[in-house]
Write a protein that holds these residues in place. Structure first.
Motif, PDB file in Angstrom:
ATOM      1  N   LEU A  62       0.827  -1.208   0.000  1.00  0.00           N
ATOM      2  CA  LEU A  62       0.000   0.000   0.000  1.00  0.00           C
ATOM      3  C   LEU A  62       0.867   1.266   0.000  1.00  0.00           C
ATOM      4  O   LEU A  62       0.618   2.184  -0.770  1.00  0.00           O
ATOM      5  CB  LEU A  62      -0.921   0.009   1.226  1.00  0.00           C
ATOM      6  CG  LEU A  62      -1.982  -1.080   1.271  1.00  0.00           C
ATOM      7  CD1 LEU A  62      -2.765  -0.992   2.570  1.00  0.00           C
ATOM      8  CD2 LEU A  62      -2.893  -1.019   0.075  1.00  0.00           C
ATOM      9  N   PHE A  67      -0.651   3.700  -2.745  1.00  0.00           N
ATOM     10  CA  PHE A  67      -1.061   5.015  -2.247  1.00  0.00           C
ATOM     11  C   PHE A  67      -0.361   6.191  -2.922  1.00  0.00           C
ATOM     12  O   PHE A  67      -1.011   7.204  -3.188  1.00  0.00           O
ATOM     13  CB  PHE A  67      -0.891   5.101  -0.734  1.00  0.00           C
ATOM     14  CG  PHE A  67      -1.891   4.283   0.038  1.00  0.00           C
ATOM     15  CD1 PHE A  67      -3.022   3.759  -0.569  1.00  0.00           C
ATOM     16  CD2 PHE A  67      -1.699   4.031   1.383  1.00  0.00           C
ATOM     17  CE1 PHE A  67      -3.938   3.001   0.144  1.00  0.00           C
ATOM     18  CE2 PHE A  67      -2.611   3.282   2.100  1.00  0.00           C
ATOM     19  CZ  PHE A  67      -3.725   2.760   1.482  1.00  0.00           C
ATOM     20  N   ILE A  70      -2.224   7.021  -6.200  1.00  0.00           N
ATOM     21  CA  ILE A  70      -3.543   7.617  -5.963  1.00  0.00           C
ATOM     22  C   ILE A  70      -3.382   9.058  -5.475  1.00  0.00           C
ATOM     23  O   ILE A  70      -4.061   9.973  -5.951  1.00  0.00           O
ATOM     24  CB  ILE A  70      -4.335   6.778  -4.925  1.00  0.00           C
ATOM     25  CG1 ILE A  70      -4.648   5.396  -5.485  1.00  0.00           C
ATOM     26  CG2 ILE A  70      -5.625   7.493  -4.536  1.00  0.00           C
ATOM     27  CD1 ILE A  70      -5.218   4.429  -4.457  1.00  0.00           C
ATOM     28  N   ARG A  71      -2.478   9.255  -4.527  1.00  0.00           N
ATOM     29  CA  ARG A  71      -2.251  10.596  -3.979  1.00  0.00           C
ATOM     30  C   ARG A  71      -1.777  11.557  -5.071  1.00  0.00           C
ATOM     31  O   ARG A  71      -2.236  12.684  -5.148  1.00  0.00           O
ATOM     32  CB  ARG A  71      -1.217  10.522  -2.854  1.00  0.00           C
ATOM     33  CG  ARG A  71      -1.068  11.832  -2.102  1.00  0.00           C
ATOM     34  CD  ARG A  71      -0.071  11.745  -0.972  1.00  0.00           C
ATOM     35  NE  ARG A  71      -0.427  10.687  -0.041  1.00  0.00           N
ATOM     36  CZ  ARG A  71       0.454   9.932   0.595  1.00  0.00           C
ATOM     37  NH1 ARG A  71       1.738  10.122   0.405  1.00  0.00           N
ATOM     38  NH2 ARG A  71       0.067   9.001   1.426  1.00  0.00           N
ATOM     39  N   HIS A  74      -4.585  12.767  -7.327  1.00  0.00           N
ATOM     40  CA  HIS A  74      -5.500  13.735  -6.712  1.00  0.00           C
ATOM     41  C   HIS A  74      -4.863  15.094  -6.463  1.00  0.00           C
ATOM     42  O   HIS A  74      -5.570  16.078  -6.345  1.00  0.00           O
ATOM     43  CB  HIS A  74      -6.035  13.187  -5.396  1.00  0.00           C
ATOM     44  CG  HIS A  74      -6.962  12.025  -5.587  1.00  0.00           C
ATOM     45  ND1 HIS A  74      -7.334  11.198  -4.570  1.00  0.00           N
ATOM     46  CD2 HIS A  74      -7.589  11.539  -6.689  1.00  0.00           C
ATOM     47  CE1 HIS A  74      -8.148  10.269  -5.021  1.00  0.00           C
ATOM     48  NE2 HIS A  74      -8.308  10.455  -6.314  1.00  0.00           N
ATOM     49  N   GLY A  89      -5.631  14.571  -1.335  1.00  0.00           N
ATOM     50  CA  GLY A  89      -6.327  13.528  -0.604  1.00  0.00           C
ATOM     51  C   GLY A  89      -6.022  12.161  -1.158  1.00  0.00           C
ATOM     52  O   GLY A  89      -5.589  12.017  -2.299  1.00  0.00           O
ATOM     53  N   LEU A  90      -6.268  11.171  -0.326  1.00  0.00           N
ATOM     54  CA  LEU A  90      -6.043   9.795  -0.740  1.00  0.00           C
ATOM     55  C   LEU A  90      -7.400   9.155  -1.057  1.00  0.00           C
ATOM     56  O   LEU A  90      -7.669   8.820  -2.195  1.00  0.00           O
ATOM     57  CB  LEU A  90      -5.316   9.038   0.371  1.00  0.00           C
ATOM     58  CG  LEU A  90      -4.858   7.651   0.064  1.00  0.00           C
ATOM     59  CD1 LEU A  90      -3.853   7.652  -1.070  1.00  0.00           C
ATOM     60  CD2 LEU A  90      -4.219   7.029   1.296  1.00  0.00           C
ATOM     61  N   PHE A  91      -8.246   9.010  -0.058  1.00  0.00           N
ATOM     62  CA  PHE A  91      -9.591   8.473  -0.263  1.00  0.00           C
ATOM     63  C   PHE A  91     -10.632   9.595  -0.237  1.00  0.00           C
ATOM     64  O   PHE A  91     -11.614   9.544  -0.939  1.00  0.00           O
ATOM     65  CB  PHE A  91      -9.925   7.439   0.816  1.00  0.00           C
ATOM     66  CG  PHE A  91      -8.996   6.285   0.797  1.00  0.00           C
ATOM     67  CD1 PHE A  91      -8.972   5.423  -0.288  1.00  0.00           C
ATOM     68  CD2 PHE A  91      -8.120   6.051   1.835  1.00  0.00           C
ATOM     69  CE1 PHE A  91      -8.105   4.365  -0.336  1.00  0.00           C
ATOM     70  CE2 PHE A  91      -7.254   4.990   1.806  1.00  0.00           C
ATOM     71  CZ  PHE A  91      -7.239   4.144   0.717  1.00  0.00           C
ATOM     72  N   ILE A  92     -10.391  10.573   0.602  1.00  0.00           N
ATOM     73  CA  ILE A  92     -11.267  11.740   0.677  1.00  0.00           C
ATOM     74  C   ILE A  92     -10.516  12.899   0.042  1.00  0.00           C
ATOM     75  O   ILE A  92      -9.465  13.311   0.538  1.00  0.00           O
ATOM     76  CB  ILE A  92     -11.635  12.062   2.139  1.00  0.00           C
ATOM     77  CG1 ILE A  92     -12.398  10.880   2.739  1.00  0.00           C
ATOM     78  CG2 ILE A  92     -12.434  13.351   2.210  1.00  0.00           C
ATOM     79  CD1 ILE A  92     -12.619  10.976   4.216  1.00  0.00           C
ATOM     80  N   VAL A  93     -11.035  13.417  -1.059  1.00  0.00           N
ATOM     81  CA  VAL A  93     -10.369  14.508  -1.772  1.00  0.00           C
ATOM     82  C   VAL A  93     -10.822  15.827  -1.161  1.00  0.00           C
ATOM     83  O   VAL A  93     -12.019  16.105  -1.078  1.00  0.00           O
ATOM     84  CB  VAL A  93     -10.687  14.457  -3.273  1.00  0.00           C
ATOM     85  CG1 VAL A  93     -10.029  15.612  -3.998  1.00  0.00           C
ATOM     86  CG2 VAL A  93     -10.213  13.138  -3.857  1.00  0.00           C
TER      87      VAL A  93
END
Length: 159
Positions: A62, A67, A70-71, A74, A89-93
């Motif tokens: 991860l 991660f 993804i980061r 975003h 953000g990672l999961f919550i932008v």
């Protein structure tokens, strides 16, 4: 909701984040190894070996591989005449607007890993908090620092 900010941080930022995660995984490996050593000498349970190694592998997958990508996808920013917009953000932008009239000072900094990749991070300070744009090419960070400083000065004169 308006369109997302125009600019992304440097693609080299991915490598920097992966190196940071690799260093953290080495620290986690030392902790897991120590725990497994105690387990060997005190005969606690074989599950400690399995859980320690599984946690370390998940952390490496991860933190080093998933991660950072993804980061990086975003992370965006844009400097306008009246404000600075930052999206991260990672999961919550999270999207933040920093009004130019609130900017107190702008700093750039470089650690050894950022320096190796010719990158710099820029910190934008307001009275309440500091916002950081993490991995910009050095020339772009310097130009942006000067540009934001000029815009903040103009905004301050208008108040």
């Amino acid at each position: 909701m308006t369109s997302q900010p125009k600019y992304q941080i440097s693609k080299k930022g991915l490598s920097v984040w992966r190196i940071h995660a690799a260093i953290e995984s080495i620290v986690l490996f030392i902790i897991v190894f120590t725990l497994c050593t105690f387990n060997f000498f005190f005969n606690w349970s074989n599950w400690i070996y399995v859980m320690g190694i599984a946690i370390w592998f998940v952390f490496v997958f991860l933190g080093v591989f998933l991660f950072p990508k993804i980061r990086w996808n975003h992370w965006r920013y844009e400097v306008r005449d009246q404000e600075i917009e930052i999206q991260k953000g990672l999961f919550i932008v999270e999207r933040t607007l920093v009004p130019m009239v609130r900017v107190q000072h702008v700093d750039t900094s470089q650690g050894p890993i950022l320096k190796h990749y010719n990158l710099s991070s820029m910190s934008i300070s307001t009275a309440a908090t500091t916002h950081t744009i993490p991995a910009l090419p050095v020339e772009e960070a310097d130009q942006l620092r000067v540009h934001i400083s000029e815009l903040a000065r103009v905004a301050e004169d208008d108040v």
